[in-house]
Design a protein around this motif. Structure first.
Motif, PDB file in Angstrom:
ATOM      1  N   ASN A 144       0.830  -1.201   0.000  1.00  0.00           N
ATOM      2  CA  ASN A 144       0.000   0.000   0.000  1.00  0.00           C
ATOM      3  C   ASN A 144       0.869   1.256   0.000  1.00  0.00           C
ATOM      4  O   ASN A 144       1.976   1.264   0.536  1.00  0.00           O
ATOM      5  CB  ASN A 144      -0.904   0.023   1.237  1.00  0.00           C
ATOM      6  N   THR A 145       0.340   2.315  -0.567  1.00  0.00           N
ATOM      7  CA  THR A 145       1.056   3.588  -0.602  1.00  0.00           C
ATOM      8  C   THR A 145       1.444   4.046   0.800  1.00  0.00           C
ATOM      9  O   THR A 145       0.692   3.865   1.764  1.00  0.00           O
ATOM     10  CB  THR A 145       0.209   4.683  -1.278  1.00  0.00           C
ATOM     11  N   PHE A 146       2.621   4.654   0.909  1.00  0.00           N
ATOM     12  CA  PHE A 146       3.082   5.198   2.181  1.00  0.00           C
ATOM     13  C   PHE A 146       2.589   6.624   2.386  1.00  0.00           C
ATOM     14  O   PHE A 146       2.750   7.183   3.467  1.00  0.00           O
ATOM     15  CB  PHE A 146       4.609   5.164   2.230  1.00  0.00           C
ATOM     16  N   SER A 147       2.015   7.214   1.376  1.00  0.00           N
ATOM     17  CA  SER A 147       1.515   8.584   1.473  1.00  0.00           C
ATOM     18  C   SER A 147       0.131   8.588   2.121  1.00  0.00           C
ATOM     19  O   SER A 147      -0.793   7.940   1.630  1.00  0.00           O
ATOM     20  CB  SER A 147       1.426   9.201   0.072  1.00  0.00           C
ATOM     21  N   LEU A 148      -0.015   9.317   3.203  1.00  0.00           N
ATOM     22  CA  LEU A 148      -1.328   9.425   3.840  1.00  0.00           C
ATOM     23  C   LEU A 148      -2.326  10.101   2.911  1.00  0.00           C
ATOM     24  O   LEU A 148      -3.495   9.697   2.834  1.00  0.00           O
ATOM     25  CB  LEU A 148      -1.219  10.213   5.147  1.00  0.00           C
ATOM     26  N   LYS A 149      -1.872  11.117   2.208  1.00  0.00           N
ATOM     27  CA  LYS A 149      -2.752  11.842   1.288  1.00  0.00           C
ATOM     28  C   LYS A 149      -3.234  10.923   0.167  1.00  0.00           C
ATOM     29  O   LYS A 149      -4.429  10.854  -0.125  1.00  0.00           O
ATOM     30  CB  LYS A 149      -2.025  13.055   0.721  1.00  0.00           C
ATOM     31  N   GLU A 150      -2.296  10.215  -0.465  1.00  0.00           N
ATOM     32  CA  GLU A 150      -2.679   9.314  -1.552  1.00  0.00           C
ATOM     33  C   GLU A 150      -3.544   8.174  -1.034  1.00  0.00           C
ATOM     34  O   GLU A 150      -4.508   7.756  -1.692  1.00  0.00           O
ATOM     35  CB  GLU A 150      -1.438   8.757  -2.245  1.00  0.00           C
ATOM     36  N   TYR A 151      -3.221   7.672   0.136  1.00  0.00           N
ATOM     37  CA  TYR A 151      -4.024   6.583   0.714  1.00  0.00           C
ATOM     38  C   TYR A 151      -5.476   7.032   0.900  1.00  0.00           C
ATOM     39  O   TYR A 151      -6.424   6.345   0.481  1.00  0.00           O
ATOM     40  CB  TYR A 151      -3.433   6.141   2.055  1.00  0.00           C
TER      41      TYR A 151
END
Length: 434
Positions: free
Chosen positions: A302-309
């Motif tokens: 899973n993406t590590f970016s909170l925004k992208e998540y």
């Protein structure tokens, strides 16, 4: 130890191949296989302060940021349920999962509503071993794993944990105070710190025995390339020359009360709960930013970016942005590693799953392990490890997780400028992570 150095070199080379990811925009998870049993892993990437040795996906805690995240985490959980998955076990890791208690409780309760959850494991830190946290979690969590790392005040200070969590004596008292609150209480420890003496390690083992914990996990200090410099500046340069010696100290010190459950987990005799979900569940689904899944012969990240998540979940997608497909030989090696990490490999099951005997499928690996004396029992049913074999699995798993940590380091380095500021700056601006 020559065998360790050779294994470490081979594992580092294999990790470079096996853990190379390709971009993926996964809209939906693979469909579940009705014949398989899966575990659900939930990642909570928030800590009150960040430890220098940790490569897990984690951000400084800020209430609004965390509440926004937990909302999307529960939405992703519903998407997994809609896909047809069911789970009997839930593991919540971090970060510090207990950093926002109300949101954690809501997440556990939803998991129990959506799935046939029979067993919940959760991680926490010593400052949360207080009635405010323990009382509501005692009826919801079966296995609590506490990040102690060491009871030595000098080491705790080097790790920037003394001011956060108190002295080793105060942590010991907190553990003793909650004895019996959970079916299983695990103390997560780390060994082979550069400044750690053998006597420090023996004292850590003594305090684990005094703590009342039903289980303890002694992880070797692991230095992925990106974290290595930070470790050198805080706890010292990492060396593996004493690792085998220190591992033997742990085994000897714990032997009369604990027995090995995995290569680095020790349980009081009679405790059947193991603080390593990869032993009981070969395939698992991970949800949350930075979570990983192993399913359908694929490693999904899973993406590590909170925004992208948050954006992906709002769009009804998975959080998966990268993957690696395992071929048959990769899967056999993974079974080899995880089976022996759990101290015993089922030979008959290996042949049923892969169509060949393990000696035929992995001739080099098996010949090497037999040559160096890594096996104890070796018959038609199972292969178990000798004491030397257990240490070699510690070294192999250390290198495997260094490889996994390198994936995390690369993902963290690819974060946007705004999220880099949240991660490496003061961490006070929640607005960029919605």
């Amino acid at each position: 130890m020559l065998a360790e150095r050779l294994l470490s070199a081979v594992m580092a080379r294999e990790n470079a191949r096996l853990l190379t990811l390709e971009p993926a925009d996964l809209v939906a998870l693979p469909e579940p296989d009705p014949s398989k049993t899966y575990m659900l892993y939930v990642h909570v990437p928030f800590c009150e302060r960040l430890c220098p040795y940790c490569s897990f996906n984690r951000f400084p805690y800020q209430q609004q940021r965390a509440e926004h995240y937990f909302k999307h985490l529960r939405t992703e959980m519903k998407l997994v349920a809609d896909r047809g998955y069911n789970f009997t076990a839930l593991y919540i890791g971090g970060g510090t999962p207990t950093v926002h208690l109300d949101e954690l409780i809501a997440t556990i309760d939803l998991a129990r509503y959506l799935f046939d959850i029979k067993e919940v494991s959760c991680e926490t830190n010593p400052n949360h071993l207080l009635p405010r946290w323990i009382e509501p979690l005692a009826g919801r969590v079966d296995r609590m794993s506490v990040g102690v790392q060491s009871f030595n005040d000098e080491l705790l200070t080097q790790m920037d944990r003394y001011d956060k969590y108190g002295s080793g004596e105060s942590i010991l008292e907190s553990l003793q105070d909650i004895k019996g609150a959970f079916r299983s209480l695990n103390a997560d420890m780390i060994f082979n710190f550069p400044s750690q003496t053998e006597q420090m390690l023996r004292t850590d083992c003594d305090m684990v025995k005094e703590s009342g914990c039903s289980q303890t996990t002694f992880y070797p200090l692991m230095a992925s390339p990106v974290v290595e410099a930070q470790l050198a500046a805080t706890v010292g340069r990492v060396s593996y020359e004493r690792e085998a010696q220190y591992y033997q100290v742990i085994c000897d010190e714990l032997a009369h009360l604990f027995e090995p459950s995995t290569a680095w987990t020790f349980s009081r005799r009679g405790d059947q709960m193991i603080d390593e979900y990869i032993i009981d569940y070969e395939e698992y689904i991970g949800i949350g930013s930075g979570a990983m899944s192993f399913v359908d012969s694929k490693l999904l990240v899973n993406t590590f970016s909170l925004k992208e998540y948050n954006e992906r979940i709002e769009a009804g997608k998975t959080g998966v942005t990268h993957l690696h497909h395992f071929d048959l030989h990769d899967l056999m090696r993974y079974r080899f590693l995880m089976g022996f990490f759990g101290l015993s490999l089922d030979r008959a099951q290996f042949k049923r799953d892969f169509g060949v005997r393990i000696e035929s499928g992995l001739p080099i690996e098996m010949a090497y392990m037999r040559t160096v004396g890594a096996f104890d029992r070796y018959d038609e049913d199972a292969i178990t490890l000798s004491p030397k074999g257990r240490y070699l699995l510690v070294a192999m798993m250390r290198q495997f997780f260094i490889g996994v940590n390198s994936i995390r380091d690369e993902a963290r380095a690819a974060l946007s400028v705004e999220e880099q500021q949240v991660l490496f700056g003061e961490g006070t601006n929640a607005g960029d992570n919605k």
